[in-house]
Write an enzyme that holds these catalytic residues in place. Structure first.
Site, PDB file in Angstrom:
ATOM      1  N   LYS A 212      47.539  91.965  30.410  1.00 21.08           N
ATOM      2  CA  LYS A 212      47.565  93.143  31.277  1.00 21.08           C
ATOM      3  C   LYS A 212      46.872  92.820  32.596  1.00 21.08           C
ATOM      4  CE  LYS A 212      45.100  96.541  32.316  1.00 21.08           C
ATOM      5  NZ  LYS A 212      45.616  96.662  33.694  1.00 21.08           N
ATOM      6  N   GLY A 265      36.359  91.430  34.616  1.00 24.33           N
ATOM      7  CA  GLY A 265      36.384  92.703  35.326  1.00 24.33           C
ATOM      8  C   GLY A 265      34.987  93.280  35.346  1.00 24.33           C
ATOM      9  N   SER A 266      34.893  94.599  35.420  1.00 27.40           N
ATOM     10  CA  SER A 266      33.578  95.199  35.603  1.00 27.40           C
ATOM     11  C   SER A 266      32.842  95.380  34.266  1.00 27.40           C
ATOM     12  CB  SER A 266      33.702  96.518  36.357  1.00 27.40           C
ATOM     13  OG  SER A 266      34.617  97.344  35.710  1.00 27.40           O
ATOM     14  N   VAL A 269      33.588  98.568  31.909  1.00 27.70           N
ATOM     15  CA  VAL A 269      34.881  98.489  31.219  1.00 27.70           C
ATOM     16  C   VAL A 269      34.766  97.536  30.020  1.00 27.70           C
ATOM     17  CG1 VAL A 269      37.281  97.704  31.435  1.00 27.70           C
ATOM     18  CG2 VAL A 269      36.266  99.111  33.239  1.00 27.70           C
ATOM     19  N   GLU A 293      33.885  88.056  31.332  1.00 26.83           N
ATOM     20  CA  GLU A 293      33.082  87.729  32.523  1.00 26.83           C
ATOM     21  C   GLU A 293      33.080  88.989  33.368  1.00 26.83           C
ATOM     22  OE1 GLU A 293      31.335  85.169  32.405  1.00 26.83           O
ATOM     23  OE2 GLU A 293      32.390  84.266  30.723  1.00 26.83           O
ATOM     24  N   CYS A 327      33.026  87.969  42.534  1.00 30.11           N
ATOM     25  CA  CYS A 327      31.971  88.330  41.592  1.00 30.11           C
ATOM     26  C   CYS A 327      30.688  87.598  41.943  1.00 30.11           C
ATOM     27  CB  CYS A 327      32.409  87.991  40.185  1.00 30.11           C
ATOM     28  SG  CYS A 327      33.274  86.443  40.130  1.00 30.11           S
ATOM     29  N   GLU A 425      26.152  97.043  41.848  1.00 30.30           N
ATOM     30  CA  GLU A 425      27.233  96.186  42.344  1.00 30.30           C
ATOM     31  C   GLU A 425      28.200  97.045  43.162  1.00 30.30           C
ATOM     32  OE1 GLU A 425      30.496  94.741  39.798  1.00 30.30           O
ATOM     33  OE2 GLU A 425      30.137  92.751  40.610  1.00 30.30           O
TER      34      GLU A 425
HETATM   35  P1  NAD Z   1      37.980  96.481  36.721  1.00 23.95           P
HETATM   36  O1  NAD Z   1      36.981  96.480  35.640  1.00 23.95           O
HETATM   37  O2  NAD Z   1      38.232  97.735  37.449  1.00 23.95           O
HETATM   38  O3  NAD Z   1      39.394  96.036  36.144  1.00 23.95           O
HETATM   39  C1  NAD Z   1      39.556  94.841  35.391  1.00 23.95           C
HETATM   40  C2  NAD Z   1      40.730  95.019  34.445  1.00 23.95           C
HETATM   41  O4  NAD Z   1      40.372  95.993  33.458  1.00 23.95           O
HETATM   42  C3  NAD Z   1      41.988  95.536  35.120  1.00 23.95           C
HETATM   43  O5  NAD Z   1      43.111  94.930  34.544  1.00 23.95           O
HETATM   44  C4  NAD Z   1      41.945  97.021  34.810  1.00 23.95           C
HETATM   45  O6  NAD Z   1      43.213  97.643  34.828  1.00 23.95           O
HETATM   46  C5  NAD Z   1      41.361  97.015  33.411  1.00 23.95           C
HETATM   47  N1  NAD Z   1      40.717  98.273  33.046  1.00 23.95           N
HETATM   48  C6  NAD Z   1      40.173  99.210  33.846  1.00 23.95           C
HETATM   49  N2  NAD Z   1      39.683 100.226  33.114  1.00 23.95           N
HETATM   50  C7  NAD Z   1      39.915  99.917  31.831  1.00 23.95           C
HETATM   51  C8  NAD Z   1      39.625 100.569  30.601  1.00 23.95           C
HETATM   52  N3  NAD Z   1      38.981 101.740  30.568  1.00 23.95           N
HETATM   53  N4  NAD Z   1      39.983  99.964  29.459  1.00 23.95           N
HETATM   54  C9  NAD Z   1      40.594  98.760  29.488  1.00 23.95           C
HETATM   55  N5  NAD Z   1      40.920  98.107  30.617  1.00 23.95           N
HETATM   56  C10 NAD Z   1      40.565  98.669  31.775  1.00 23.95           C
HETATM   57  O7  NAD Z   1      37.575  95.295  37.716  1.00 23.95           O
HETATM   58  P2  NAD Z   1      38.247  94.888  39.100  1.00 23.95           P
HETATM   59  O8  NAD Z   1      37.929  95.905  40.125  1.00 23.95           O
HETATM   60  O9  NAD Z   1      39.664  94.484  38.903  1.00 23.95           O
HETATM   61  O10 NAD Z   1      37.443  93.549  39.396  1.00 23.95           O
HETATM   62  C11 NAD Z   1      36.157  93.575  39.932  1.00 23.95           C
HETATM   63  C12 NAD Z   1      35.098  93.390  38.866  1.00 23.95           C
HETATM   64  O11 NAD Z   1      35.324  92.190  38.166  1.00 23.95           O
HETATM   65  C13 NAD Z   1      33.708  93.269  39.452  1.00 23.95           C
HETATM   66  O12 NAD Z   1      32.799  93.949  38.632  1.00 23.95           O
HETATM   67  C14 NAD Z   1      33.444  91.774  39.398  1.00 23.95           C
HETATM   68  O13 NAD Z   1      32.091  91.413  39.376  1.00 23.95           O
HETATM   69  C15 NAD Z   1      34.152  91.393  38.148  1.00 23.95           C
HETATM   70  N6  NAD Z   1      34.513  89.984  38.142  1.00 23.95           N
HETATM   71  C16 NAD Z   1      33.724  89.143  37.414  1.00 23.95           C
HETATM   72  C17 NAD Z   1      34.007  87.789  37.386  1.00 23.95           C
HETATM   73  C18 NAD Z   1      33.144  86.845  36.601  1.00 23.95           C
HETATM   74  O14 NAD Z   1      33.533  85.706  36.430  1.00 23.95           O
HETATM   75  N7  NAD Z   1      31.989  87.281  36.116  1.00 23.95           N
HETATM   76  C19 NAD Z   1      35.105  87.292  38.085  1.00 23.95           C
HETATM   77  C20 NAD Z   1      35.898  88.189  38.813  1.00 23.95           C
HETATM   78  C21 NAD Z   1      35.590  89.538  38.817  1.00 23.95           C
END
Ligand code: NAD
Length: 541
Positions: A212, A265-266, A269, A293, A327, A425
């Site tokens: 996804k 992602g965050s 989540v 991550e 990130c 963040e």
């Molecule tokens: P996000 O958490 O909004 O989304 C990430 C993914 O999760 C997307 O595919 C989104 O559709 C999905 N998602 C959102 N809500 C969800 C839910 N309730 N249940 C299941 N899936 C859900 O993150 P973003 O805005 O796409 O990316 C930014 C974040 O990612 C920042 O917090 C950043 O620090 C983190 N990030 C971390 C790394 C790392 O290596 N640590 C790398 C890249 C990004």
């Protein structure tokens, strides 16, 4: 069939092209950019051999020009997600049984397709869909994705080579099985390379995947699927579904065959997903692997011995490249009082020299942030800083969403080391500075360490004792720690990436450690002359 212990090609980091004026790569990527810009796409769900258009669509727009229409993507309902799961499981036996070198060849081919015929397309799609300037697109969607694919093949071979000892009369073998079930990959908007790597790394190790992507990255995700198909990835191995993330995730986690999640992602989540997995734990055939991550609040710490110009450059690059949406982006900075005025001068000069606008104009260093939600959030923190007594805007502070989601790179100065933008963040081009008294070095180390996150951080110091002291004191403050450098720009094969605390499970994307999460080893012990008498010598008369 003939057999052999095949040696995989040695992985070498993909050289970064310059895109300087007059270079052929610049001409080509701009041509592709125009072609993509002037056409629209309709992204289907990819389930097995089918490209499904559900009719329930979302339109896609470049963040730097939100009225421009890029086309639509189709969204799944629950039955599509269930179909993606069953299709993956049907593909599993054949894929898991395929010789490892055949799997490797598919992903090596994908890497070469990106390096060659697809380079300008994947870069242009990332520039348009995620508003990256050409350099940021090149280091991500071309170079990093190529590196993930080629280095992972090398790591896979190293894993398979790792075998136990065998004493005379026996032979112990370690077999690296894929997980029993399917893997769920959930990817963020900010790196095309991560979007490609999370499903591909699990698939390389013999797993089948439901993927996804983020709604804000579907435009380049489609190019990734196109490349995987062109590389010969069999149908059903990676199935891409878009739509309501909660519905998709709940449907996936309800499956008895769910065997692992590969998330970036965050933080919240990911914690929510972990919690749901916990609630469903009695339903699963096997304990799922949980790899995530997540967020960061990455720091730069300057020691009084540091060179002010180096500190300023680490801030200008580390905080603002790709609009601070890495990130690893620096978002809190600790500077000694004796150095602040000089560093401030350089940073203000840098920020005032940044050009901001469409990535098509290659003079632009800064482009737009990803979407309106992010824009509004950043604008509200900037407004708050303008109001708060313990904060002031040093440079920047403007924003404008009339054409695209443009936030001016902003430096906030605070007198409060726990000010909201020092702890939360924000994921945008906003960095906050806290100036410490030169004689408060040790206390400052404690302040830096006192964060819920632990992703990246940098110490700048000419004094080796201070650098060593910070390296020790900040041992748990960052999974990727930099000395005299900015805290961004990790390269596959050189600085495996990831952090602990609320920043993730620290399984280090682009390393053997990560691939080990996608296999379940089986030990096979074989005895050549099998005993025929239960009695041991000690039992003799
Ligand atoms: P996000 O958490 O909004 O989304 C990430 C993914 O999760 C997307 O595919 C989104 O559709 C999905 N998602 C959102 N809500 C969800 C839910 N309730 N249940 C299941 N899936 C859900 O993150 P973003 O805005 O796409 O990316 C930014 C974040 O990612 C920042 O917090 C950043 O620090 C983190 N990030 C971390 C790394 C790392 O290596 N640590 C790398 C890249 C990004």
């Amino acid at each position: 069939m003939g057999k052999g212990f095949f040696q995989v090609p040695t992985a070498v980091n993909e050289p970064i092209k310059s895109y300087a004026p007059g270079t052929p790569e610049r001409e080509e990527v701009l041509k592709t950019y125009k072609e993509l810009w002037n056409s629209t796409v309709e992204v289907p769900l990819y389930i097995g051999s089918e490209e499904i258009k559900t009719g329930d669509t979302t339109t896609m727009h470049p963040p730097h020009d939100h009225q421009h229409n890029l086309g639509t993507f189709h969204k799944a309902n629950k039955s599509h997600v269930e179909k993606a799961i069953s299709t993956a499981l049907e593909a599993r036996t054949k894929w898991a049984d395929l010789e490892w070198e055949q799997r490797a060849a598919i992903f090596l081919k994908a890497a070469d397709l990106i390096a060659g015929p697809y380079r300008s397309k994947i870069n242009a799609a990332t520039m348009i869909g995620q508003s990256k300037n050409i350099f940021q697109a090149e280091i991500d969607s071309a170079c990093e994705l190529i590196d993930f694919l080629t280095f992972n093949v090398e790591y896979m071979a190293q894993i398979y080579e790792e075998q136990p000892e065998s004493l005379p009369g026996t032979w112990n073998r370690l077999e690296y099985r894929p997980l029993e079930g399917f893997v769920y990959a959930i990817t963020p908007f900010n790196f095309t390379a991560i979007a490609g790597n999370l499903p591909a790394s699990a698939a390389l190790m013999g797993n089948v995947v439901v993927w996804k992507p983020s709604d804000s990255q579907v435009y380049s995700a489609q190019v990734i699927m196109e490349i995987f198909k062109e590389a010969g990835l069999p149908d059903g191995v990676i199935n891409m579904v878009m739509g309501d993330p909660v519905m998709i995730t709940d449907t996936v986690l309800a499956s008895r065959d769910f065997s692992g999640v590969h998330f970036t992602g965050s933080t919240d989540v990911f914690k929510g997903i972990w919690e749901k997995i916990g609630k469903n734990i009695h339903n699963y055939k096997t304990y799922p692997r949980i790899v995530g991550e997540t967020g960061g609040k990455d720091f730069i710490l300057a020691h009084p011995s540091a060179r002010p110009k180096q500190v300023a450059t680490a801030i200008s690059r580390g905080a603002f490249e790709f609009q601070g949406q890495k990130c690893s982006a620096a978002s809190r900075v600790y500077i000694p009082k004796s150095m602040w005025e000089e560093v401030k001068g350089y940073v203000v000069e840098d920020v005032n020299s940044f050009k901001m606008g469409s990535p098509e104009d290659m003079k632009n260093f800064i482009t737009a942030v990803i979407h309106e939600g992010s824009f509004d959030k950043l604008a509200s923190y900037i407004d708050q800083a303008k109001e708060d007594k313990d904060a002031e805007i040093v440079v920047g502070g403007d924003y404008d969403k009339s054409k695209g989601y443009f936030i001016q790179p902003t430096v906030i100065l605070t007198t409060n080391p726990k000010y909201s933008t020092m702890c939360t963040e924000l994921f945008g081009p906003v960095v906050t500075i806290y100036v410490y008294e030169d004689n408060q070095w040790e206390e400052t180390l404690k302040l830096v360490d006192d964060s819920i996150y632990g992703l990246t951080g940098a110490i700048l110091s000419q004094d080796r004792y201070a650098a060593a002291q910070a390296t020790k004191a900040l041992q748990n403050a960052a999974g990727n720690f930099y000395i005299n450098d900015k805290p961004t720009g990790a390269v596959v094969g050189q600085q495996p990436f990831g952090g602990a605390r609320a920043s993730g499970t620290n399984d280090k994307a682009g390393s053997k450690l990560n691939l080990l999460r996608w296999v379940s080893p089986r030990v096979i012990k074989e005895t050549f002359v099998t005993p025929t008498d239960y009695r041991y010598p000690f039992m003799g008369e």
